[in-house]
Scaffold this active site. Structure first.
Site, short mmCIF file in Angstrom:
data_model
loop_
_atom_site.label_atom_id
_atom_site.label_comp_id
_atom_site.label_asym_id
_atom_site.label_seq_id
_atom_site.Cartn_x
_atom_site.Cartn_y
_atom_site.Cartn_z
N LYS A 21 0.92 -1.11 0.04
CA LYS A 21 0.07 0.13 0.00
C LYS A 21 0.94 1.08 -0.06
CE LYS A 21 -3.21 -2.92 1.12
NZ LYS A 21 -2.70 -3.90 1.64
N ASP B 266 -6.49 -0.99 -0.27
CA ASP B 266 -6.43 -1.33 1.03
C ASP B 266 -7.75 -1.93 1.45
OD1 ASP B 266 -8.51 0.38 1.16
OD2 ASP B 266 -7.30 2.02 2.08
#
Length: 216
Positions: free
Chosen positions: A121, A139
């Site tokens: 991420k 996410d």
DNA sequence: AAAACGGGGGC
DNA sequence: GCCCCAGTTTT
């Protein structure tokens, strides 16, 4: 016409219209600040991330400057973000690695993920917002929303969702798609009690239609 | 696959 | 008090 493409078009239009302006204000101006802000943001609410990054950047905002800050001082500066002990250690190591790299933040995923505390991420966010490289950081929120709407279906691994979304959204502004999905997830498409009744996407969202039918 | 790191704010 | 937070690392 594939119905998923249609849903993606509507979603993208909505995200641009509703959240497009947000992209102009809150993004750090260089890759280094994006990277550090993102590390601070891990498992942390945005308000606390903002407090911590402001506190840190008011003291130093370059790899050279930050690497001169003693570990304990750095921990104190960023404590609002939580996980301060580990994050401070990671940030010092990241700054060291960047200095070794000719004062340049790595601009590819592989090199970014070699940095301590940088996972998929954080790497993707740095690429997207720091370097403007097309990618969609995924996410739990982006994953949840995509599956509810029906953009992603079936046994798709989390690591594959980003690439799939890129294909589905086509040539959109990735920063707005990313940012919009997160803000949308926080406002309406909540994990437990999503506000389908007042959601702009409920008419073509699989999950939304189901929720509304159940209520009626 | 699951635990651990972690303080702060909403409920 | 309990739950959650733009995750990553370690077991």
């Amino acid at each position: 016409m594939n119905s998923r493409i249609s849903a993606a078009e509507k979603t993208a239009l909505f995200l641009h219209g509703r959240y497009g302006h947000e992209i102009e204000k809150g993004i750090p101006e260089n890759p280094f600040k994006v990277l550090i802000s993102c590390v601070l943001s891990q498992r942390t609410r945005e308000e606390n991330t903002a407090i911590a990054s402001k506190s840190l950047f008011s003291v130093a905002s370059t790899p050279e400057g930050i690497s001169k800050i003693p570990l304990e001082e750095l921990q104190r500066l960023i404590k609002a973000a939580g996980l301060a002990k580990q994050k401070a250690k990671n940030i010092l190591q990241i700054c060291g690695a960047i200095l070794e790299n000719g004062d340049n933040v790595p601009s590819n995923r592989e090199e970014l993920m070699k940095l301590p505390g940088v996972g998929p991420k954080t790497a993707d966010i740095t690429l997207c917002y720091g370097f403007g490289i097309p990618c969609i950081p995924v996410d739990v929120h982006v994953n949840r929303i995509s599956r509810r709407i029906g953009l992603v279906d079936g046994p798709v691994k989390l690591e594959e969702v980003g690439g799939l979304l890129q294909k589905i959204f086509g040539r959109k502004d990735w920063r707005i798609v990313n940012r919009g999905l997160v803000l949308f997830g926080r406002e309406k498409c909540l994990p437990r009690n999503p506000k389908c009744g007042i959601c702009e996407l409920n008419e073509f969202c699989k999950f939304g239609r189901q929720a509304l039918n159940k209520r009626a």
